[in-house]
Design a protein around this motif. Sequence first.
Motif, PDB file in Angstrom:
ATOM      1  N   ARG A 360      -3.063 -13.801  -6.365  1.00  0.00           N
ATOM      2  CA  ARG A 360      -2.953 -14.631  -5.172  1.00  0.00           C
ATOM      3  C   ARG A 360      -1.655 -14.327  -4.406  1.00  0.00           C
ATOM      4  O   ARG A 360      -1.625 -14.341  -3.173  1.00  0.00           O
ATOM      5  N   TRP A 361      -0.582 -14.061  -5.152  1.00  0.00           N
ATOM      6  CA  TRP A 361       0.690 -13.757  -4.504  1.00  0.00           C
ATOM      7  C   TRP A 361       0.594 -12.460  -3.698  1.00  0.00           C
ATOM      8  O   TRP A 361       0.994 -12.405  -2.525  1.00  0.00           O
ATOM      9  N   LEU A 362       0.073 -11.412  -4.316  1.00  0.00           N
ATOM     10  CA  LEU A 362      -0.001 -10.130  -3.620  1.00  0.00           C
ATOM     11  C   LEU A 362      -1.000 -10.183  -2.471  1.00  0.00           C
ATOM     12  O   LEU A 362      -0.876  -9.434  -1.492  1.00  0.00           O
ATOM     13  N   THR A 363      -1.974 -11.067  -2.539  1.00  0.00           N
ATOM     14  CA  THR A 363      -2.866 -11.287  -1.396  1.00  0.00           C
ATOM     15  C   THR A 363      -2.089 -11.907  -0.228  1.00  0.00           C
ATOM     16  O   THR A 363      -2.288 -11.536   0.934  1.00  0.00           O
ATOM     17  N   VAL A 368       0.982 -11.252   5.083  1.00  0.00           N
ATOM     18  CA  VAL A 368       2.218 -11.179   5.854  1.00  0.00           C
ATOM     19  C   VAL A 368       2.356  -9.821   6.530  1.00  0.00           C
ATOM     20  O   VAL A 368       2.692  -9.726   7.718  1.00  0.00           O
ATOM     21  N   LEU A 369       2.095  -8.763   5.794  1.00  0.00           N
ATOM     22  CA  LEU A 369       2.235  -7.422   6.363  1.00  0.00           C
ATOM     23  C   LEU A 369       1.202  -7.178   7.456  1.00  0.00           C
ATOM     24  O   LEU A 369       1.507  -6.554   8.478  1.00  0.00           O
ATOM     25  N   ARG A 370      -0.016  -7.674   7.256  1.00  0.00           N
ATOM     26  CA  ARG A 370      -1.036  -7.508   8.297  1.00  0.00           C
ATOM     27  C   ARG A 370      -0.664  -8.277   9.559  1.00  0.00           C
ATOM     28  O   ARG A 370      -0.952  -7.838  10.675  1.00  0.00           O
ATOM     29  N   PRO A 375      -0.598  -1.621   8.176  1.00  0.00           N
ATOM     30  CA  PRO A 375      -1.894  -1.347   7.538  1.00  0.00           C
ATOM     31  C   PRO A 375      -1.868  -1.596   6.032  1.00  0.00           C
ATOM     32  O   PRO A 375      -1.242  -0.856   5.276  1.00  0.00           O
ATOM     33  N   VAL A 376      -2.534  -2.659   5.594  1.00  0.00           N
ATOM     34  CA  VAL A 376      -2.645  -2.985   4.171  1.00  0.00           C
ATOM     35  C   VAL A 376      -4.100  -3.347   3.903  1.00  0.00           C
ATOM     36  O   VAL A 376      -4.656  -4.237   4.549  1.00  0.00           O
ATOM     37  N   SER A 377      -4.715  -2.667   2.946  1.00  0.00           N
ATOM     38  CA  SER A 377      -6.125  -2.877   2.646  1.00  0.00           C
ATOM     39  C   SER A 377      -6.292  -3.592   1.316  1.00  0.00           C
ATOM     40  O   SER A 377      -5.323  -3.839   0.579  1.00  0.00           O
ATOM     41  N   SER A 378      -7.540  -3.917   0.975  1.00  0.00           N
ATOM     42  CA  SER A 378      -7.842  -4.532  -0.311  1.00  0.00           C
ATOM     43  C   SER A 378      -7.483  -3.592  -1.453  1.00  0.00           C
ATOM     44  O   SER A 378      -7.071  -4.036  -2.532  1.00  0.00           O
ATOM     45  N   VAL A 385      -1.553  -5.093  -7.956  1.00  0.00           N
ATOM     46  CA  VAL A 385      -1.753  -5.973  -9.110  1.00  0.00           C
ATOM     47  C   VAL A 385      -1.720  -5.158 -10.399  1.00  0.00           C
ATOM     48  O   VAL A 385      -1.081  -5.550 -11.388  1.00  0.00           O
ATOM     49  N   ARG A 386      -2.394  -4.025 -10.406  1.00  0.00           N
ATOM     50  CA  ARG A 386      -2.390  -3.180 -11.602  1.00  0.00           C
ATOM     51  C   ARG A 386      -0.984  -2.725 -11.948  1.00  0.00           C
ATOM     52  O   ARG A 386      -0.586  -2.734 -13.114  1.00  0.00           O
TER      53      ARG A 386
END
Length: 821
Positions: A360-363, A368-370, A375-378, A385-386
């Motif tokens: 949830r944090w990295l989402t 924020v970056l978007r 450009p930040v994708s899924s 996360v990994r």
Amino acid sequence: MNTADPGSAAGGALTRVFGIRHHGPGSARSLRLALAEFRPDTILIEGPADADPLVGYVAAEGMEPPVALLAYVPDAPAKAAFWPYAVFSPEWQALAYAAEHDVPVRFCDLPASMVLAAEEEPGDRFDPLTELAAAGGYDDAERWWDAVVESSPDATAFEAITEAMGALREGAEHIAAELEPVDAMTSGRRDEAEQVAAEYDSPPPVNLRPEHVAAENDSSPSIDLRPEADRREPQANSVAEATDDVLELEPIRLGPIRIDAHTLRREAYMRQTMRKALKDGAVRLAVVCGAWHAPALAGKLGPAAPDTRLLKGLPKTKATLTWVPWTHSRLSTTSGYGAGITSPGWYHHLFTETERPIVRWLTKVAGVLRAHDLPVSSAHIIEAVRLADALAAMRDRPLAGLSEVTEATRAVMCAGDETMLRLVVNELVVGEALGTVPEGTPTVPLDADLRARTRSLRMKQEASSRVLDLDLRKEREVERSRLLHRLRVLEIPWGELTTSEVRSTGTFRETWTLQWRPEYAISIIEASRWGTTIRTAAEAKILDTAGRDDSTVGDLTAALEVALLADLGGATDGLISRLESAAALDHDITHLLAALPGLIRTLRYGDVRGTDIKALAHVADGLLVRVCAGLPGAVTGLDTDAATELRSQLDAAHTAIHTRDDGWATGEWLGALRKLADRDDVHGALVGRAVRLLCDAGIIDETDSARRLSAALSVGNTAAAKAAWIDGFLGGRGLLLVHDRELLRLIDDWLSELREDQFVETLPLLRRTFGAFESGERRAIGRAVRDGGAAAVRTDGDGSFDMARGNIALRSAAEILGVAV
């Protein structure tokens, strides 16, 4: 947790001390577990003892942390103290537990009446966590605590933490002079003070609460963004293991630990409160305090006599307490708050997001970056996360912490760009949130009026900065503007006027940048001495300020302009009367000339806002008459610097009078300029500017202006005087030379005839003059000189201007500017 000796209370009462870290989500979660297991019948919390009446508001509707206890001296509101709490603060969770389970709860620290009576801010900036982190091999206390405690909530952690703090306190230095009881110090009984010091074995100083308003600091948070490999950090799998490592490494210490009298008295008061609670019948007593104080409160309480002597004679003052909203940024160590943390946004996330917190944090990071068009994708989120999980596993951590997610963000989402990472730190790691307090919370009438006004105008107090564009043709927008101007009068700068990015609509638009800060709560209390409503308080304050003996005409004009913008009708008459008196007594024409533009601007805004400006127009006319009458004497014998300054005032006054568009005023002013232009004993910068202004107004034609320029460039004047006249005449606008061939020829001939020494003398001034022209103007002048004349002005076939096409252009310009034609 620590269990008190059964003999410390009658009837076998059980006392447990929970040493926590202020604003620690791990401590908060562990404390909730421990309280549920212990099931206390009374809870004591570190905090001002005289705040007990405010405990009932914790569960009230509308109470949402972050909030703070505010204590202030009613007669001197600037002397105040805050005790902040976030939702992840262990103290707040203890308060919430007590409210949910109907358990009596009280504060047990020194009352605010004693804290505010101190002449200086007590305590120092010693941080025991820094000592423990260093002993455990860490170079960052925040990261040590995050790795050892925050990521592993454990109800059994308190005993190990208290043991570690106890080991750290064993080497504390005792200084008898600092331990003297107040009555012993005042009577000089050194022997008694030394006896108290011998009986009282307590901790070194720690400043875990801000005792005064923190200084403003908007710098970026000091979070270590270096890669993990660059930091020295041995790992531990549990709190007990980490503290065992610390105890084995004793006596590692960063510096001497000294006993602070204020800290000792705080702990003495806490013990006295514990004794009282046990005496009142508490059987299962829970004490929640800073971890540093836990060893001084755990175990046998001992006799009360030493604590009584230590507290005897402490000064007190009258104090008023209430709840006020707080922000996450004010919990940051960069805000100046002594018990602050560097990552309140991260801690809030850890406490509130119990399911898959890292995902949830990295989402949120990606969001924020978007939002900044990055450009930040899924796929970035999945890989980040990994990586965070892999780093945590390599370091034997049960859960990825701030270090791991920061490194994953840097490597995967930011591609190593520290600027992008700063966005995440500012908006998420520190973050921003503004709490709320219930409507019935005790407050001053001025604050109640402000809340009512903001509700009716639909203005929300927010911690983050936002831009508010106001269209003053709408009634609600006008009322918002008036409220913000009134608050500025009261020195509550919730809004700051700024430049709008929206297409301007002239005087009908205002743009504000709004940002609410917690310390405004004190500003409101200070301003409450002026009145019970925002309007009456602003009127009283602005009249008081204007009534000072040192108020100049300029000050009064500025105050009158603000009063009109804020719609302070009750103060307008008094300000106008005061301005008339000050203007009559002020014989310095430069003061009157400087005040004139502001006064005319006030007339203009008053007309836009529908305000009665008849009295103000009378004052402006009187001021103009005095300026015109005194201008000839004011321009005599000025040096270059004074002439340049006066020229700027002439420009401002001329623009203001032209904007007013009053026939009588314009005639008076142009008549004064004509007298100035005809004099030969005035600095060339002023004469040249007067000629230019008269030429623009059509009073002097091109032939006359060329004749005057030729006279100014005659043999009788020095090269510097000639350059000053040209500088005053051209005044940063070169379009005149583009179109007037005769003027351009005269200046070109003069420059060509200068000797080398004269050219060098006049070059700096001429360079400044021509350098102020627009680039297009300079190019056009260059082409005109090269071609031997000025650029031609196009007209239609019969030599006249096309008025129909001109009117179309004027209407278009008027629509853009939002003015009527």
